[in-house]
Design a protein around this motif. Structure first.
Motif, PDB file in Angstrom:
ATOM      1  N   ALA A   1      57.844  29.409  15.130  1.00  0.00           N
ATOM      2  CA  ALA A   1      58.702  30.358  14.814  1.00  0.00           C
ATOM      3  C   ALA A   1      58.548  31.976  15.382  1.00  0.00           C
ATOM      4  CB  ALA A   1      58.834  30.515  13.411  1.00  0.00           C
ATOM      5  N   VAL A   2      57.255  32.196  15.250  1.00  0.00           N
ATOM      6  CA  VAL A   2      56.735  33.622  15.905  1.00  0.00           C
ATOM      7  C   VAL A   2      57.189  33.789  17.120  1.00  0.00           C
ATOM      8  CG1 VAL A   2      54.594  34.923  16.167  1.00  0.00           C
ATOM      9  CG2 VAL A   2      54.871  33.903  13.808  1.00  0.00           C
TER      10      VAL A   2
ATOM     11  N   ALA B   1      56.511  27.828   3.468  1.00  0.00           N
ATOM     12  CA  ALA B   1      56.154  26.516   3.038  1.00  0.00           C
ATOM     13  C   ALA B   1      56.171  25.444   4.242  1.00  0.00           C
ATOM     14  CB  ALA B   1      57.368  26.169   2.095  1.00  0.00           C
ATOM     15  N   ALA B   2      56.288  25.990   5.484  1.00  0.00           N
ATOM     16  CA  ALA B   2      56.553  25.137   6.833  1.00  0.00           C
ATOM     17  C   ALA B   2      54.935  24.798   7.151  1.00  0.00           C
ATOM     18  CB  ALA B   2      57.135  25.776   7.998  1.00  0.00           C
ATOM     19  N   ALA B   3      54.999  23.591   8.016  1.00  0.00           N
ATOM     20  CA  ALA B   3      53.773  23.282   8.887  1.00  0.00           C
ATOM     21  C   ALA B   3      53.299  24.518   9.372  1.00  0.00           C
ATOM     22  CB  ALA B   3      54.045  22.262   9.468  1.00  0.00           C
ATOM     23  N   TRP B   4      51.839  24.495  10.048  1.00  0.00           N
ATOM     24  CA  TRP B   4      51.418  25.670  10.742  1.00  0.00           C
ATOM     25  C   TRP B   4      52.110  25.588  12.055  1.00  0.00           C
ATOM     26  CZ3 TRP B   4      48.912  25.317  15.258  1.00  0.00           C
ATOM     27  CH2 TRP B   4      48.410  24.233  15.827  1.00  0.00           C
ATOM     28  N   ARG B   5      52.524  24.515  12.745  1.00  0.00           N
ATOM     29  CA  ARG B   5      53.068  24.431  14.113  1.00  0.00           C
ATOM     30  C   ARG B   5      54.333  24.796  13.971  1.00  0.00           C
ATOM     31  NH1 ARG B   5      49.828  20.748  17.731  1.00  0.00           N
ATOM     32  NH2 ARG B   5      51.793  20.746  19.086  1.00  0.00           N
TER      33      ARG B   5
ATOM     34  N   ALA C   1      51.390  33.457   9.833  1.00  0.00           N
ATOM     35  CA  ALA C   1      51.454  32.058  10.749  1.00  0.00           C
ATOM     36  C   ALA C   1      50.314  31.718  11.058  1.00  0.00           C
ATOM     37  CB  ALA C   1      52.192  32.263  11.822  1.00  0.00           C
ATOM     38  N   PHE C   2      49.039  32.592  10.891  1.00  0.00           N
ATOM     39  CA  PHE C   2      47.756  31.818  11.473  1.00  0.00           C
ATOM     40  C   PHE C   2      46.803  31.926  10.327  1.00  0.00           C
ATOM     41  CE2 PHE C   2      49.737  33.618  15.127  1.00  0.00           C
ATOM     42  CZ  PHE C   2      49.496  32.667  16.194  1.00  0.00           C
TER      43      PHE C   2
END
Length: 257
Positions: free
Chosen positions: A111-112, A102-106, A150-151
């Motif tokens: 995080a990765v 649910a987080a923003a992409w950045r 994440a992408f």
């Protein structure tokens, strides 16, 4: 380091069989110690590499840690090349992974990067392993699936998603290797970067002409004052990660093809 993960006599089929074994399975039916398993051998090897580095890792050293003979160990793992594959895949599988759906992409991409940086911090030897042909086990596949997410949804095609993740991981890996080099230099010289530069400053002042190298003098002095040395792993990571995120922002803002 010598690529001991790919040596003559490797059995890819046997390696894949070991990598994809059922959790908790892998006890050998041969040998005197029935309680030993492939999992136990791999865990002992990881602990040895964590504490003493890959230089100390050998089948004999792992056997000694487990209280068995080296020949007994070979009934569980064919050799060191296969053991290294199993170790790398095991630490990939054990990586802590947050739920950032649910987080923003950045936030997700950051995080990765942080998860991989933590991996190198927990297991510094991983940064010294060859990465061209990683072990194709459940740890790698779990890691890959998690990190690709994440992408996903950023407007990148599949090839670009893979390339963006690879670029990010290569960056984190390079910072980890540079960090190891900095730590090794401090350990070998018994001096921190700040101490080393302070000790060599009088000698450098005798031979260095700031009028001849004005940019080097100005920028080098500023960087040295900011980092107490010429290199700061923390600054390199933070600065580089932000540039990767900025680049992805630019890529995502292109007109639809």
């Amino acid at each position: 380091m010598v690529n001991e993960r790919r040596e003559a006599g490797d059995d890819p089929a046997r390696t894949l069989e070991l990598l994809w074994r059922e959790p908790g399975h892998g006890a050998s039916r041969r040998g005197p110690r029935q309680g030993l398993t492939v999992d136990a051998v791999v865990q002992a090897a990881v602990e040895l590499a964590d504490s003493e580095g890959l230089e100390a890792l050998s089948m004999r050293a792992v056997a000694r840690q487990l209280g068995v003979t080296p020949m007994t160990l070979y009934t569980y793992v064919p050799g060191k090349a296969e053991l290294l594959d199993l170790m790398l895949d095991a630490v990939y599988l054990q990586m802590p992974r947050g739920d950032h759906r649910a987080a923003a992409w950045r936030t997700k991409v950051t995080a990765v990067a942080n998860e991989n940086r933590e991996l190198y911090s927990r297991h510094p030897w991983v940064a010294t392993m060859p990465t061209a042909r990683p072990p194709l086990g459940p740890g790698l596949m779990t890691k890959y699936e998690h990190e690709l997410a994440a992408f996903d949804g950023l407007g990148l095609d599949d090839v670009e998603m893979n390339a963006a993740l690879t670029f990010l991981l290569d960056f984190v890996h390079s910072v980890a290797r540079a960090t190891l080099d900095t730590q090794a230099a401090a350990r070998d010289s018994a001096m921190s970067d700040e101490q080393w530069w302070a000790a060599n400053a009088p000698l450098l002042a005798k031979v260095f002409d700031p009028d001849r190298f004005p940019l080097a003098a100005r920028v080098g002095s500023a960087a040295g004052a900011a980092h107490q040395g010429m290199y700061s792993p923390e600054h390199a990571f933070t600065f580089g990660l932000q540039r990767i995120l900025d680049g992805l922002t630019h890529l995502m803002s292109r007109p639809p093809r």
